[in-house]
Design a protein around this motif. Structure first.
Motif, PDB file in Angstrom:
ATOM      1  N   ASP A 115       0.827  -1.206   0.000  1.00 44.26           N
ATOM      2  CA  ASP A 115       0.000   0.000   0.000  1.00 44.26           C
ATOM      3  C   ASP A 115       0.867   1.265   0.000  1.00 44.26           C
ATOM      4  O   ASP A 115       0.518   2.265  -0.625  1.00 44.26           O
ATOM      5  CB  ASP A 115      -1.017   0.002   1.138  1.00 44.26           C
ATOM      6  N   GLN A 116       2.018   1.218   0.640  1.00 41.14           N
ATOM      7  CA  GLN A 116       2.939   2.354   0.606  1.00 41.14           C
ATOM      8  C   GLN A 116       3.481   2.567  -0.804  1.00 41.14           C
ATOM      9  O   GLN A 116       3.606   3.708  -1.266  1.00 41.14           O
ATOM     10  CB  GLN A 116       4.096   2.136   1.585  1.00 41.14           C
TER      11      GLN A 116
ATOM     12  N   ALA B 250       6.310   7.360   1.458  1.00 41.66           N
ATOM     13  CA  ALA B 250       4.977   7.016   1.965  1.00 41.66           C
ATOM     14  C   ALA B 250       5.194   6.033   3.110  1.00 41.66           C
ATOM     15  O   ALA B 250       5.368   4.846   2.884  1.00 41.66           O
ATOM     16  CB  ALA B 250       4.124   6.403   0.859  1.00 41.66           C
TER      17      ALA B 250
ATOM     18  N   GLN C  80      -8.102   1.550  -2.062  1.00 40.99           N
ATOM     19  CA  GLN C  80      -8.213   2.973  -2.369  1.00 40.99           C
ATOM     20  C   GLN C  80      -6.963   3.464  -3.102  1.00 40.99           C
ATOM     21  O   GLN C  80      -7.070   4.180  -4.103  1.00 40.99           O
ATOM     22  CB  GLN C  80      -8.416   3.776  -1.088  1.00 40.99           C
ATOM     23  N   GLU C  81      -5.788   3.066  -2.627  1.00 43.89           N
ATOM     24  CA  GLU C  81      -4.545   3.514  -3.267  1.00 43.89           C
ATOM     25  C   GLU C  81      -4.378   2.918  -4.663  1.00 43.89           C
ATOM     26  O   GLU C  81      -3.900   3.579  -5.570  1.00 43.89           O
ATOM     27  CB  GLU C  81      -3.335   3.194  -2.392  1.00 43.89           C
TER      28      GLU C  81
ATOM     29  N   GLN D 138       1.975   7.453  -6.876  1.00 43.62           N
ATOM     30  CA  GLN D 138       1.085   8.534  -7.292  1.00 43.62           C
ATOM     31  C   GLN D 138       1.799   9.883  -7.312  1.00 43.62           C
ATOM     32  O   GLN D 138       1.523  10.733  -8.154  1.00 43.62           O
ATOM     33  CB  GLN D 138      -0.114   8.611  -6.343  1.00 43.62           C
TER      34      GLN D 138
ATOM     35  N   TYR E 200      -1.954   2.706   4.605  1.00 40.15           N
ATOM     36  CA  TYR E 200      -2.912   3.174   3.615  1.00 40.15           C
ATOM     37  C   TYR E 200      -3.855   2.037   3.241  1.00 40.15           C
ATOM     38  O   TYR E 200      -3.522   0.867   3.384  1.00 40.15           O
ATOM     39  CB  TYR E 200      -2.189   3.686   2.369  1.00 40.15           C
TER      40      TYR E 200
ATOM     41  N   LYS F 215       0.812   4.249  -2.931  1.00 37.92           N
ATOM     42  CA  LYS F 215       0.718   5.664  -2.563  1.00 37.92           C
ATOM     43  C   LYS F 215       1.922   6.433  -3.125  1.00 37.92           C
ATOM     44  O   LYS F 215       1.768   7.501  -3.717  1.00 37.92           O
ATOM     45  CB  LYS F 215       0.659   5.794  -1.034  1.00 37.92           C
ATOM     46  N   HIS F 216       3.113   5.889  -2.932  1.00 40.11           N
ATOM     47  CA  HIS F 216       4.350   6.507  -3.403  1.00 40.11           C
ATOM     48  C   HIS F 216       4.318   6.767  -4.915  1.00 40.11           C
ATOM     49  O   HIS F 216       4.731   7.832  -5.374  1.00 40.11           O
ATOM     50  CB  HIS F 216       5.537   5.603  -3.044  1.00 40.11           C
TER      51      HIS F 216
ATOM     52  N   GLN G 219      -6.700   4.935  -6.876  1.00 42.32           N
ATOM     53  CA  GLN G 219      -6.167   6.282  -7.116  1.00 42.32           C
ATOM     54  C   GLN G 219      -4.972   6.238  -8.070  1.00 42.32           C
ATOM     55  O   GLN G 219      -4.834   7.127  -8.917  1.00 42.32           O
ATOM     56  CB  GLN G 219      -5.781   6.946  -5.797  1.00 42.32           C
ATOM     57  N   LEU G 220      -4.122   5.228  -7.944  1.00 40.14           N
ATOM     58  CA  LEU G 220      -3.002   5.110  -8.869  1.00 40.14           C
ATOM     59  C   LEU G 220      -3.507   4.871 -10.290  1.00 40.14           C
ATOM     60  O   LEU G 220      -3.021   5.483 -11.232  1.00 40.14           O
ATOM     61  CB  LEU G 220      -2.036   4.001  -8.436  1.00 40.14           C
TER      62      LEU G 220
END
Length: 150
Positions: free
Chosen positions: A34-35, A90, A98-99, A41, A94, A38-39, A102-103
């Motif tokens: 998940d990191q 990140a 969701q991540e 993005q 998370y 997020k990273h 979003q990516l």
């Protein structure tokens, strides 16, 4: 180097993204799945102007980044375990789904800008052409997808 502006390459990247799941483990590095999502993005958001970095760098670092800039989009793969810029770390927890969503959305948003000619300056590397942005974004995603085995 492939470009995220190429429709087939975009499709390949999205297919690789789909192969990731909550149990995907890194082959190197310290980020969990998940990191990593997020990273990944962050650089896309910087490229499209959705995110600004608070980067103030001195003259010597500017020279260093200028020398390093071509490695962002050339054909040579990045080494495993290269350090992450502080602004892109990140380190929290998370939501995987969701991540991932979003990516996917920011990949599609970036890829749709293939005809864009005016890009925000990167705070470390300066100006990139459309071709350089497309290659650099693909190279970054490819690096992390290989990190997680897809």
């Amino acid at each position: 180097m492939k470009s995220l502006f190429d429709k087939e390459t975009q499709k390949e990247v999205l297919n690789r993204l789909e192969l990731l799941n909550e149990n995907s483990k890194a082959n190197w590095g310290t980020m969990n799945i998940d990191q990593m999502l997020k990273h990944c993005q962050g650089p896309l958001e910087v490229a499209i102007g959705k995110k600004e970095l608070n980067a103030k760098i001195g003259f010597m670092k500017k020279l260093l980044f200028k020398a390093f800039k071509p490695t962002m989009y050339n054909d040579k793969l990045w080494n495993k375990g290269i350090p992450t810029a502080r602004d892109y770390v990140a380190s929290g927890n998370y939501d995987f789904n969701q991540e991932k969503q979003q990516l996917q959305e920011v990949i599609n948003e970036f890829s749709a800008l293939n005809n864009k000619t005016s890009w925000p300056k990167h705070p470390f590397f300066g100006s990139f052409t459309t071709e350089q942005w497309g290659k650099a974004q693909y190279k970054h995603l490819d690096h992390h997808f290989r990190q997680f085995g897809v």
